[in-house]
Design an enzyme around this catalytic site. Sequence first.
Site, mmCIF file in Angstrom:
data_model
loop_
_atom_site.group_PDB
_atom_site.id
_atom_site.type_symbol
_atom_site.label_atom_id
_atom_site.label_comp_id
_atom_site.label_asym_id
_atom_site.label_seq_id
_atom_site.Cartn_x
_atom_site.Cartn_y
_atom_site.Cartn_z
ATOM 1 N N LYS A 63 0.843 -1.207 0.000
ATOM 2 C CA LYS A 63 0.000 0.000 0.000
ATOM 3 C C LYS A 63 0.877 1.256 0.000
ATOM 4 O O LYS A 63 0.635 2.180 -0.758
ATOM 5 C CB LYS A 63 -0.938 0.006 1.223
ATOM 6 C CG LYS A 63 -1.905 -1.167 1.257
ATOM 7 C CD LYS A 63 -2.939 -1.037 2.368
ATOM 8 C CE LYS A 63 -2.369 -1.155 3.754
ATOM 9 N NZ LYS A 63 -1.860 -2.499 4.094
ATOM 10 N N ARG A 66 -9.884 0.218 8.825
ATOM 11 C CA ARG A 66 -9.447 -1.157 9.001
ATOM 12 C C ARG A 66 -10.499 -2.004 9.698
ATOM 13 O O ARG A 66 -10.302 -3.205 9.879
ATOM 14 C CB ARG A 66 -8.193 -1.160 9.849
ATOM 15 C CG ARG A 66 -6.935 -1.515 9.034
ATOM 16 C CD ARG A 66 -5.795 -1.402 9.939
ATOM 17 N NE ARG A 66 -4.574 -2.047 9.719
ATOM 18 C CZ ARG A 66 -3.477 -1.449 9.290
ATOM 19 N NH1 ARG A 66 -3.528 -0.230 8.827
ATOM 20 N NH2 ARG A 66 -2.344 -2.085 9.281
ATOM 21 N N ARG A 125 11.555 -6.970 4.433
ATOM 22 C CA ARG A 125 11.384 -5.510 4.328
ATOM 23 C C ARG A 125 12.242 -4.772 5.363
ATOM 24 O O ARG A 125 12.389 -5.202 6.492
ATOM 25 C CB ARG A 125 9.908 -5.148 4.568
ATOM 26 C CG ARG A 125 9.681 -3.630 4.619
ATOM 27 C CD ARG A 125 8.257 -3.243 4.442
ATOM 28 N NE ARG A 125 7.447 -3.422 5.641
ATOM 29 C CZ ARG A 125 6.165 -3.078 5.698
ATOM 30 N NH1 ARG A 125 5.557 -2.562 4.650
ATOM 31 N NH2 ARG A 125 5.474 -3.271 6.799
ATOM 32 N N ARG A 133 11.295 -3.120 11.020
ATOM 33 C CA ARG A 133 10.239 -2.715 11.949
ATOM 34 C C ARG A 133 9.993 -3.842 12.950
ATOM 35 O O ARG A 133 10.011 -5.003 12.574
ATOM 36 C CB ARG A 133 8.941 -2.453 11.167
ATOM 37 C CG ARG A 133 8.790 -0.997 10.736
ATOM 38 C CD ARG A 133 7.690 -0.801 9.748
ATOM 39 N NE ARG A 133 6.405 -1.346 10.172
ATOM 40 C CZ ARG A 133 5.266 -1.200 9.493
ATOM 41 N NH1 ARG A 133 5.273 -0.504 8.380
ATOM 42 N NH2 ARG A 133 4.141 -1.723 9.910
ATOM 43 N N ARG A 144 -0.750 -10.180 12.483
ATOM 44 C CA ARG A 144 -1.340 -9.070 11.727
ATOM 45 C C ARG A 144 -2.209 -9.597 10.593
ATOM 46 O O ARG A 144 -3.251 -9.020 10.286
ATOM 47 C CB ARG A 144 -0.237 -8.144 11.193
ATOM 48 C CG ARG A 144 0.428 -7.348 12.310
ATOM 49 C CD ARG A 144 1.748 -6.757 11.861
ATOM 50 N NE ARG A 144 1.575 -5.711 10.862
ATOM 51 C CZ ARG A 144 2.536 -5.337 10.016
ATOM 52 N NH1 ARG A 144 3.705 -5.948 10.032
ATOM 53 N NH2 ARG A 144 2.304 -4.385 9.154
HETATM 54 P P1 AMP Z 1 0.590 -0.233 9.057
HETATM 55 O O1 AMP Z 1 1.832 0.561 8.874
HETATM 56 O O2 AMP Z 1 -0.564 0.300 8.269
HETATM 57 O O3 AMP Z 1 0.818 -1.709 8.817
HETATM 58 O O4 AMP Z 1 0.161 -0.091 10.586
HETATM 59 C C1 AMP Z 1 1.011 -0.529 11.639
HETATM 60 C C2 AMP Z 1 0.200 -0.749 12.915
HETATM 61 O O5 AMP Z 1 -0.452 0.468 13.295
HETATM 62 C C3 AMP Z 1 -0.936 -1.772 12.782
HETATM 63 O O6 AMP Z 1 -0.494 -3.110 12.948
HETATM 64 C C4 AMP Z 1 -1.868 -1.313 13.899
HETATM 65 O O7 AMP Z 1 -1.379 -1.693 15.169
HETATM 66 C C5 AMP Z 1 -1.755 0.216 13.819
HETATM 67 N N1 AMP Z 1 -2.767 0.791 12.883
HETATM 68 C C6 AMP Z 1 -2.538 1.417 11.704
HETATM 69 N N2 AMP Z 1 -3.691 1.832 11.133
HETATM 70 C C7 AMP Z 1 -4.671 1.446 11.979
HETATM 71 C C8 AMP Z 1 -6.093 1.555 11.952
HETATM 72 N N3 AMP Z 1 -6.747 2.153 10.928
HETATM 73 N N4 AMP Z 1 -6.788 1.042 12.994
HETATM 74 C C9 AMP Z 1 -6.159 0.453 14.035
HETATM 75 N N5 AMP Z 1 -4.828 0.299 14.118
HETATM 76 C C10 AMP Z 1 -4.081 0.792 13.106
#
Ligand code: AMP
Length: 218
Positions: A14, A89, A128, A161, A172
């Site tokens: 994304k 989400r 990554r 990360r 996840r």
């Molecule tokens: P991402 O970089 O989008 O994979 O997000 C990393 C982490 O941030 C996720 O595993 C969640 O813990 C948190 N996170 C990001 N976006 C959301 C969302 N819309 N709702 C809840 N948690 C989020």
Amino acid sequence: MMRVILIGPPGAGKGTQAASIKAKYPIAHISTGDILRENVKGGTELGITAKTFMEAGKLVPDDLIVGMMRSRLAEPDAKEGFLLDGFPRTTAQANALGRLLDEMSLSLDAVVLLEIADDEVVKRLTSRRVCSSCGAIYNVIAHPPKIEGVCDVCGGKVIQRDDDKESVIRNRLGVYHEQTSPLVEYYVKKNLLHRIDATGSQNAVLTFLESTKDKGCI
Ligand code: AMP
């Protein structure tokens, strides 16, 4: 003007797809993951609360995310259109977004689903790496930094990360299938969903958006 949501499991690309769109269109790229990571880094109240959820690969509670997005969408750059990456989400977040957009008299143009198999995600994410300063994305196999551990763009430290470790990735993915994948049906019903193969080009979403734009669909 484009108002687009990108949906897909972690590791679908994304962020990478969003970067190619942002390079061409002056729209705000809003990544909830990036905003949360900035808050964690800055030690804000939101960051301190979010950290424990993020480290476990769990979702941060909806009310915190919706509050955060309410203020983000009100910022001036979002007036030119936006690309939402990592939000909504959950169905509750999608409903809250619908209400926020109604309040602002705005509507969505498209929801793009990046499709990819779980095993491919695990393979991608364990390799990554990201720059801890500017967020540039690398891959130890496909796209390593020129000097190991050093960002090509800003010279920052390139790291893995915490949530890109295999056990957390599996978590996840579980969270994605359980809580986020219902959004696919949700947006199919609203006639907004478009499916794109996430293993194809890094510009696939941009190419799709341009072709729909040309046809006058968005
Ligand atoms: P991402 O970089 O989008 O994979 O997000 C990393 C982490 O941030 C996720 O595993 C969640 O813990 C948190 N996170 C990001 N976006 C959301 C969302 N819309 N709702 C809840 N948690 C989020």
